[in-house]
Design a protein around this motif. Structure first.
Motif, PDB file in Angstrom:
ATOM      1  N   MET A  46       0.844  -1.185   0.000  1.00 24.88           N
ATOM      2  CA  MET A  46       0.000   0.000   0.000  1.00 24.88           C
ATOM      3  C   MET A  46       0.884   1.242   0.000  1.00 24.88           C
ATOM      4  SD  MET A  46      -3.425  -0.698   2.378  1.00 24.88           S
ATOM      5  CE  MET A  46      -2.805   0.140   3.771  1.00 24.88           C
ATOM      6  N   GLY A  47       0.374   2.291  -0.628  1.00 29.71           N
ATOM      7  CA  GLY A  47       1.078   3.557  -0.633  1.00 29.71           C
ATOM      8  C   GLY A  47       0.575   4.459   0.476  1.00 29.71           C
ATOM      9  N   THR A  48       1.146   5.646   0.527  1.00 31.17           N
ATOM     10  CA  THR A  48       0.795   6.602   1.580  1.00 31.17           C
ATOM     11  C   THR A  48      -0.693   6.940   1.550  1.00 31.17           C
ATOM     12  OG1 THR A  48       3.019   7.517   1.506  1.00 31.17           O
ATOM     13  CG2 THR A  48       1.313   8.890   2.502  1.00 31.17           C
ATOM     14  N   ARG A  49      -1.233   7.168   0.360  1.00 27.39           N
ATOM     15  CA  ARG A  49      -2.657   7.508   0.250  1.00 27.39           C
ATOM     16  C   ARG A  49      -3.519   6.388   0.835  1.00 27.39           C
ATOM     17  NH1 ARG A  49      -7.346   7.414  -2.544  1.00 27.39           N
ATOM     18  NH2 ARG A  49      -8.301   9.415  -3.060  1.00 27.39           N
ATOM     19  N   ASP A  50      -3.233   5.161   0.449  1.00 28.57           N
ATOM     20  CA  ASP A  50      -3.996   4.018   0.957  1.00 28.57           C
ATOM     21  C   ASP A  50      -3.810   3.848   2.463  1.00 28.57           C
ATOM     22  OD1 ASP A  50      -4.969   3.409  -1.584  1.00 28.57           O
ATOM     23  OD2 ASP A  50      -3.320   2.029  -2.017  1.00 28.57           O
ATOM     24  N   ASP A  51      -2.585   4.087   2.943  1.00 26.47           N
ATOM     25  CA  ASP A  51      -2.328   4.003   4.385  1.00 26.47           C
ATOM     26  C   ASP A  51      -3.170   5.021   5.150  1.00 26.47           C
ATOM     27  OD1 ASP A  51      -0.462   2.005   3.902  1.00 26.47           O
ATOM     28  OD2 ASP A  51       1.271   3.345   4.096  1.00 26.47           O
ATOM     29  N   LEU A  52      -3.242   6.231   4.610  1.00 25.66           N
ATOM     30  CA  LEU A  52      -4.037   7.282   5.265  1.00 25.66           C
ATOM     31  C   LEU A  52      -5.522   6.920   5.264  1.00 25.66           C
ATOM     32  CD1 LEU A  52      -2.266  10.432   3.816  1.00 25.66           C
ATOM     33  CD2 LEU A  52      -2.439   9.844   6.242  1.00 25.66           C
ATOM     34  N   LEU A  53      -6.002   6.410   4.145  1.00 28.71           N
ATOM     35  CA  LEU A  53      -7.411   6.047   4.050  1.00 28.71           C
ATOM     36  C   LEU A  53      -7.738   4.905   5.013  1.00 28.71           C
ATOM     37  CD1 LEU A  53     -10.067   6.695   2.670  1.00 28.71           C
ATOM     38  CD2 LEU A  53      -9.393   5.174   0.803  1.00 28.71           C
ATOM     39  N   ALA A  54      -6.893   3.902   5.070  1.00 29.19           N
ATOM     40  CA  ALA A  54      -7.111   2.790   6.000  1.00 29.19           C
ATOM     41  C   ALA A  54      -7.068   3.280   7.450  1.00 29.19           C
ATOM     42  CB  ALA A  54      -6.055   1.705   5.772  1.00 29.19           C
ATOM     43  N   ALA A  55      -6.136   4.168   7.748  1.00 22.04           N
ATOM     44  CA  ALA A  55      -6.038   4.710   9.105  1.00 22.04           C
ATOM     45  C   ALA A  55      -7.268   5.544   9.441  1.00 22.04           C
ATOM     46  CB  ALA A  55      -4.774   5.551   9.247  1.00 22.04           C
ATOM     47  N   ALA A  56      -7.758   6.325   8.492  1.00 23.67           N
ATOM     48  CA  ALA A  56      -8.962   7.133   8.734  1.00 23.67           C
ATOM     49  C   ALA A  56     -10.158   6.228   9.019  1.00 23.67           C
ATOM     50  CB  ALA A  56      -9.237   8.047   7.548  1.00 23.67           C
ATOM     51  N   LYS A  57     -10.283   5.128   8.279  1.00 22.30           N
ATOM     52  CA  LYS A  57     -11.372   4.177   8.524  1.00 22.30           C
ATOM     53  C   LYS A  57     -11.252   3.574   9.919  1.00 22.30           C
ATOM     54  CE  LYS A  57     -12.059   2.883   3.688  1.00 22.30           C
ATOM     55  NZ  LYS A  57     -11.947   1.787   2.707  1.00 22.30           N
ATOM     56  N   GLN A  58     -10.040   3.219  10.301  1.00 25.64           N
ATOM     57  CA  GLN A  58      -9.799   2.660  11.632  1.00 25.64           C
ATOM     58  C   GLN A  58     -10.161   3.681  12.709  1.00 25.64           C
ATOM     59  OE1 GLN A  58      -5.735   1.370  12.281  1.00 25.64           O
ATOM     60  NE2 GLN A  58      -5.945   1.661  14.485  1.00 25.64           N
ATOM     61  N   CYS A  59      -9.732   4.926  12.524  1.00 26.99           N
ATOM     62  CA  CYS A  59     -10.019   5.975  13.516  1.00 26.99           C
ATOM     63  C   CYS A  59     -11.514   6.262  13.603  1.00 26.99           C
ATOM     64  CB  CYS A  59      -9.249   7.251  13.172  1.00 26.99           C
ATOM     65  SG  CYS A  59      -7.465   7.104  13.431  1.00 26.99           S
ATOM     66  N   LEU A  60     -12.206   6.254  12.468  1.00 27.06           N
ATOM     67  CA  LEU A  60     -13.654   6.444  12.491  1.00 27.06           C
ATOM     68  C   LEU A  60     -14.316   5.355  13.333  1.00 27.06           C
ATOM     69  CD1 LEU A  60     -14.462   7.407   8.802  1.00 27.06           C
ATOM     70  CD2 LEU A  60     -14.863   8.817  10.820  1.00 27.06           C
ATOM     71  N   ALA A  61     -13.865   4.129  13.124  1.00 27.82           N
ATOM     72  CA  ALA A  61     -14.451   3.010  13.868  1.00 27.82           C
ATOM     73  C   ALA A  61     -14.137   3.096  15.352  1.00 27.82           C
ATOM     74  CB  ALA A  61     -13.946   1.689  13.291  1.00 27.82           C
ATOM     75  N   GLU A  62     -12.948   3.556  15.691  1.00 30.00           N
ATOM     76  CA  GLU A  62     -12.533   3.600  17.099  1.00 30.00           C
ATOM     77  C   GLU A  62     -12.998   4.857  17.826  1.00 30.00           C
ATOM     78  OE1 GLU A  62      -8.297   3.212  16.892  1.00 30.00           O
ATOM     79  OE2 GLU A  62      -8.381   1.082  16.398  1.00 30.00           O
ATOM     80  N   ARG A  63     -12.989   6.008  17.133  1.00 30.74           N
ATOM     81  CA  ARG A  63     -13.224   7.283  17.804  1.00 30.74           C
ATOM     82  C   ARG A  63     -14.488   8.014  17.354  1.00 30.74           C
ATOM     83  NH1 ARG A  63      -7.994   6.458  16.810  1.00 30.74           N
ATOM     84  NH2 ARG A  63      -6.502   6.682  18.510  1.00 30.74           N
ATOM     85  N   GLY A  64     -14.979   7.657  16.184  1.00 29.55           N
ATOM     86  CA  GLY A  64     -16.119   8.376  15.630  1.00 29.55           C
ATOM     87  C   GLY A  64     -15.663   9.530  14.755  1.00 29.55           C
ATOM     88  N   TYR A  65     -16.593  10.097  14.049  1.00 31.29           N
ATOM     89  CA  TYR A  65     -16.292  11.151  13.076  1.00 31.29           C
ATOM     90  C   TYR A  65     -15.791  12.417  13.764  1.00 31.29           C
ATOM     91  CZ  TYR A  65     -16.820  13.977   8.866  1.00 31.29           C
ATOM     92  OH  TYR A  65     -16.582  14.783   7.786  1.00 31.29           O
ATOM     93  N   ALA A  66     -16.550  12.882  14.732  1.00 33.43           N
ATOM     94  CA  ALA A  66     -16.247  14.177  15.349  1.00 33.43           C
ATOM     95  C   ALA A  66     -14.987  14.152  16.211  1.00 33.43           C
ATOM     96  CB  ALA A  66     -17.436  14.645  16.194  1.00 33.43           C
ATOM     97  N   ARG A  67     -14.622  12.992  16.744  1.00 33.82           N
ATOM     98  CA  ARG A  67     -13.478  12.917  17.653  1.00 33.82           C
ATOM     99  C   ARG A  67     -12.184  12.462  16.984  1.00 33.82           C
ATOM    100  NH1 ARG A  67     -17.822  11.313  19.615  1.00 33.82           N
ATOM    101  NH2 ARG A  67     -17.450   9.096  19.387  1.00 33.82           N
ATOM    102  N   THR A  68     -12.209  12.200  15.696  1.00 29.26           N
ATOM    103  CA  THR A  68     -10.987  11.806  15.003  1.00 29.26           C
ATOM    104  C   THR A  68     -10.185  13.055  14.643  1.00 29.26           C
ATOM    105  OG1 THR A  68     -11.942   9.777  14.114  1.00 29.26           O
ATOM    106  CG2 THR A  68     -10.065  10.692  12.929  1.00 29.26           C
ATOM    107  N   THR A  69      -8.930  13.054  15.039  1.00 27.32           N
ATOM    108  CA  THR A  69      -8.054  14.193  14.752  1.00 27.32           C
ATOM    109  C   THR A  69      -7.014  13.803  13.706  1.00 27.32           C
ATOM    110  OG1 THR A  69      -6.384  13.622  16.407  1.00 27.32           O
ATOM    111  CG2 THR A  69      -8.286  14.948  17.169  1.00 27.32           C
ATOM    112  N   VAL A  70      -6.362  14.819  13.147  1.00 32.57           N
ATOM    113  CA  VAL A  70      -5.289  14.531  12.185  1.00 32.57           C
ATOM    114  C   VAL A  70      -4.157  13.784  12.873  1.00 32.57           C
ATOM    115  CG1 VAL A  70      -5.810  16.361  10.542  1.00 32.57           C
ATOM    116  CG2 VAL A  70      -4.310  16.848  12.457  1.00 32.57           C
ATOM    117  N   ARG A  71      -3.899  14.095  14.126  1.00 33.15           N
ATOM    118  CA  ARG A  71      -2.847  13.387  14.859  1.00 33.15           C
ATOM    119  C   ARG A  71      -3.184  11.900  15.000  1.00 33.15           C
ATOM    120  NH1 ARG A  71       0.332  17.465  16.505  1.00 33.15           N
ATOM    121  NH2 ARG A  71      -0.555  19.360  17.343  1.00 33.15           N
ATOM    122  N   ASP A  72      -4.454  11.590  15.234  1.00 31.40           N
ATOM    123  CA  ASP A  72      -4.873  10.191  15.313  1.00 31.40           C
ATOM    124  C   ASP A  72      -4.585   9.472  13.989  1.00 31.40           C
ATOM    125  OD1 ASP A  72      -5.993  10.638  17.874  1.00 31.40           O
ATOM    126  OD2 ASP A  72      -7.962  11.105  17.014  1.00 31.40           O
TER     127      ASP A  72
END
Length: 187
Positions: free
Chosen positions: A1-27
């Protein structure tokens, strides 16, 4: 996976763990192992990344439901509809974080065209896919009713799971309304 895919996968993981409103760029950066500049480079903003992650996550969940439904196409419309609702409600349990994030994203859509546009596209795609799968004549109106009921069921389930209607109750209610309309002569 490339950086773009890594970011997208991480965003999906953060959404699942923290929710939309509580996900930060640092997460997202921490989960992806990338850097902050990569978000802006690949997605323009955190919101654009989260919007795409949300739409893809919900789309993936719906595609899984539809694929499972297509595998069990035996039976009439009533059986298929009851099976769909049962699978959907089951996914509210197994993918609770995803569906909670979806509710949060819907609330964000009220104030953000950037969130609203991809959510609207996803809902249109769901209406079409559900009409194709569950309506014998691929009636677009059937898909519209199903998505409307799905959104209402999701909200009820998240607010008061114990008293939210079951798939069988929703199917019975739709059939009761259809019978009432037939008895009324369709007027």
């Amino acid at each position: 996976m490339g950086t773009r895919d890594d970011l997208l996968a991480a965003a999906k993981q953060c959404l699942a763990e923290r929710g939309y409103a509580r996900t930060t760029v640092r997460d997202i950066v921490a989960a992806s192992g990338t850097n902050l500049a990569a978000i802006n480079y690949h997605f323009r903003s955190k919101d654009d990344l989260l919007n795409l992650a949300m739409v893809e996550s919900v789309s993936d969940a719906m595609q899984e439901l539809l694929a499972a439904q297509a595998d069990g196409e035996a039976g009439g419309v009533r059986v298929r509809l009851e099976e769909f609702w049962a699978r959907l409600v089951g996914s509210f349990d197994t993918d609770r974080a995803l569906w909670s994030a979806n509710i949060e994203a819907l609330a964000q859509a009220l104030h953000s065209p950037e969130v609203r546009a991809p959510m609207a596209e996803g809902q249109q795609r769901a209406r079409s896919d559900l009409a194709e799968l569950l309506s014998p004549d691929n009636d677009a109106n059937a898909g519209t009713v199903i998505v409307t009921l799905l959104n209402g069921l999701l909200v009820q389930w998240m607010v008061d799971r114990e008293r939210a209607p079951t798939g069988a109750q929703i199917t019975a209610g739709v059939l009761a309304l259809a019978d009432a309309l037939k008895a009324d002569g369709g007027s």
